[in-house]
Design a protein around this motif. Sequence first.
Motif, mmCIF file in Angstrom:
data_model
loop_
_atom_site.group_PDB
_atom_site.id
_atom_site.type_symbol
_atom_site.label_atom_id
_atom_site.label_comp_id
_atom_site.label_asym_id
_atom_site.label_seq_id
_atom_site.Cartn_x
_atom_site.Cartn_y
_atom_site.Cartn_z
ATOM 1 N N MET A 1 0.851 -1.186 0.000
ATOM 2 C CA MET A 1 0.000 0.000 0.000
ATOM 3 C C MET A 1 0.887 1.236 0.000
ATOM 4 O O MET A 1 2.004 1.213 0.524
ATOM 5 N N GLN A 2 0.396 2.335 -0.595
ATOM 6 C CA GLN A 2 1.160 3.572 -0.631
ATOM 7 C C GLN A 2 0.210 4.760 -0.522
ATOM 8 O O GLN A 2 -0.953 4.685 -0.922
ATOM 9 N N ARG A 3 0.728 5.832 0.018
ATOM 10 C CA ARG A 3 -0.074 7.039 0.180
ATOM 11 C C ARG A 3 -0.078 7.833 -1.117
ATOM 12 O O ARG A 3 0.949 7.925 -1.807
ATOM 13 N N ILE A 4 -1.239 8.398 -1.455
ATOM 14 C CA ILE A 4 -1.409 9.191 -2.672
ATOM 15 C C ILE A 4 -1.673 10.656 -2.265
ATOM 16 O O ILE A 4 -2.457 10.921 -1.353
ATOM 17 N N LYS A 5 -1.027 11.588 -2.955
ATOM 18 C CA LYS A 5 -1.235 12.998 -2.659
ATOM 19 C C LYS A 5 -2.649 13.421 -3.050
ATOM 20 O O LYS A 5 -3.200 12.956 -4.039
ATOM 21 N N TYR A 6 -3.268 14.270 -2.231
ATOM 22 C CA TYR A 6 -4.654 14.666 -2.441
ATOM 23 C C TYR A 6 -4.888 15.316 -3.795
ATOM 24 O O TYR A 6 -5.994 15.308 -4.328
ATOM 25 N N SER A 7 -3.827 15.886 -4.379
ATOM 26 C CA SER A 7 -3.976 16.544 -5.685
ATOM 27 C C SER A 7 -3.679 15.621 -6.862
ATOM 28 O O SER A 7 -3.702 16.060 -8.012
ATOM 29 N N ASP A 8 -3.432 14.356 -6.581
ATOM 30 C CA ASP A 8 -3.116 13.402 -7.644
ATOM 31 C C ASP A 8 -4.340 13.222 -8.546
ATOM 32 O O ASP A 8 -5.450 12.969 -8.078
ATOM 33 N N THR A 9 -4.104 13.362 -9.833
ATOM 34 C CA THR A 9 -5.227 13.266 -10.784
ATOM 35 C C THR A 9 -5.740 11.835 -10.946
ATOM 36 O O THR A 9 -6.806 11.633 -11.539
ATOM 37 N N ASN A 10 -5.002 10.837 -10.444
ATOM 38 C CA ASN A 10 -5.433 9.441 -10.582
ATOM 39 C C ASN A 10 -6.498 9.049 -9.560
ATOM 40 O O ASN A 10 -7.085 7.978 -9.666
ATOM 41 N N ILE A 11 -6.735 9.899 -8.564
ATOM 42 C CA ILE A 11 -7.744 9.575 -7.560
ATOM 43 C C ILE A 11 -9.124 9.648 -8.205
ATOM 44 O O ILE A 11 -9.497 10.683 -8.774
ATOM 45 N N PRO A 12 -9.916 8.580 -8.154
ATOM 46 C CA PRO A 12 -11.249 8.586 -8.777
ATOM 47 C C PRO A 12 -12.137 9.668 -8.179
ATOM 48 O O PRO A 12 -12.054 9.986 -6.978
ATOM 49 N N THR A 13 -12.997 10.212 -8.987
ATOM 50 C CA THR A 13 -13.899 11.276 -8.537
ATOM 51 C C THR A 13 -14.813 10.799 -7.422
ATOM 52 O O THR A 13 -15.137 11.544 -6.489
ATOM 53 N N ILE A 14 -15.229 9.537 -7.508
ATOM 54 C CA ILE A 14 -16.161 9.007 -6.510
ATOM 55 C C ILE A 14 -15.547 9.008 -5.108
ATOM 56 O O ILE A 14 -16.243 9.059 -4.100
ATOM 57 N N ILE A 15 -14.193 8.959 -5.036
ATOM 58 C CA ILE A 15 -13.509 8.997 -3.743
ATOM 59 C C ILE A 15 -13.216 10.433 -3.331
ATOM 60 O O ILE A 15 -13.386 10.830 -2.183
ATOM 61 N N HIS A 16 -12.781 11.232 -4.307
ATOM 62 C CA HIS A 16 -12.366 12.605 -4.020
ATOM 63 C C HIS A 16 -13.559 13.530 -3.793
ATOM 64 O O HIS A 16 -13.482 14.497 -3.016
ATOM 65 N N GLU A 17 -14.675 13.234 -4.459
ATOM 66 C CA GLU A 17 -15.844 14.104 -4.379
ATOM 67 C C GLU A 17 -16.438 14.119 -2.970
ATOM 68 O O GLU A 17 -16.627 13.078 -2.354
ATOM 69 N N ARG A 18 -16.723 15.262 -2.467
ATOM 70 C CA ARG A 18 -17.360 15.473 -1.162
ATOM 71 C C ARG A 18 -16.533 14.893 -0.018
ATOM 72 O O ARG A 18 -17.046 14.594 1.053
ATOM 73 N N SER A 19 -15.226 14.720 -0.227
ATOM 74 C CA SER A 19 -14.353 14.188 0.811
ATOM 75 C C SER A 19 -13.533 15.309 1.430
ATOM 76 O O SER A 19 -13.183 16.289 0.765
#
Length: 480
Positions: free
Chosen positions: A405-423
């Motif tokens: 497992m690895q940490r992803i930066k909050y601004s990473d464009t690979n983060i799916p919208t369903i996870i990033h949205e309203r988070s």
Amino acid sequence: KQHPPRLDRRISGLNNRWRFPREPYLGDLLGLSQLSRATGVDIDNQLKIIDRKNLELKIFLNELKRKNVTLDCMGFKWELHQPQLFHSGTLTKLYMFALSQKNTDPLKELEKFLRGILASDPRSRGLSPGNLVPPDEAVFCLLLPTAFATALKSLYTNETEVHMEDVLGVLASANILQFPTLFKKCVSLMKDGISPCTIQTYYLAACKYKEELLITACEKWLEMNLVPLIGKQIYLRTVPQELLQKVLKSHRLFTFSEFDLLKTTLYWVYLQLNLRLQSIPIYEAVLAFFNSFPKKCPFLERELGQKFLPVFHCLRLHGITKSKDLEDIKYINFFPEAWMVRILANHYHALESGGDMFHAKDLSTQAIRFGLLINQIYSEMIGVYGFFFEIKGIKHGGSSYSFYMQRIKYSDTNIPTIIHERSTVSLRQERIVKYEIRAQSLVDGNWQEFSTNTLTQKFGLIKSTSKSHIDALIIIPFYR
């Protein structure tokens, strides 16, 4: 209650000798000699009588070996050879009783005899006069007479073929007829044949006969398949509540997320209350059903829902962190108000504390779980209290996988919208995480578990600190 014969002291001449009171002096020539002298009987005549009795017994046994026996059961007649008859404990006792009984009402005595021999077997409880097979076993045997015939066939061969559609009937027949080898063979077949349509009957049979290995096999199968497989089929209805609670408490239980596990449990309750349904409904229909109850009282506090309370005590509701999922839970008015207040309060305190979950003390029972199936997905993005991680599996050749497992930066464009949205988004550069990576693989027909054990690590945003340590990597054999 019958007692074993006791030795009585009988006077034979000048000596007191212990002997069975009704048995002849077979093998006790000293006692026979003393008795003959004391009673004035010719010992030669006594020896002739003993020889004649032994000869009659041998003739009787030789005649038995040449006879066939007819077993009349379930409306069928089976011709069995006498030597094979003694391979079954039950048939042996029945046959010897039939030979020795001299009563005017043999049927009544036979039932009395059967009641006695079966009552001694703890797996044969629930018998009544005239019913020689326990009720559930009677269903298996009477509806499937071929299963009883298969059990009788094992008297003549060690390679009896048992078809999976008959295995429950053969198991019941083997238990009643006392065929231990055939019984074990059926248990082995059932362990390999667990599926959504058999999990209920196999588990109940395992509990009835106290077969711990089969019980464990059913539990392990459901731990892996409750959410991804049986949770999407109508067979979810057949899972006994006792088994479901065991599996929900297991640390080996697989789920994609805590909310997926909650959805599966809600489906299970819905199917218990709607027995006429023949297919799995859509999720919105389940929500609408529970929302249809009056709002004055949550479902689990109603008389109808109180019996399901132990099931939901097994869930980790604090692991449901997405606002959309929490809105669904509140919408259906399912949980007691105190539960909802506690869940929302824990989330509030965790966010105020920068993501620290002070309410979670034990990793094995309170950790938030995320899972993925390797034959479908090789990576999964997750977000918890503003921190984003990727769980990833890498295939090595054609025989093994490794995970990290690895940490992803909050601004990473690979983060799916369903996870990033309203988070929420945390700006903390470092985050201490206590975690464990587990993997289970089917190796040579048996499930094997691989684990990193509990690890504590500081995850940062730069490359050197964003990935789990090398000792957190686990390599497992590929599915076979």
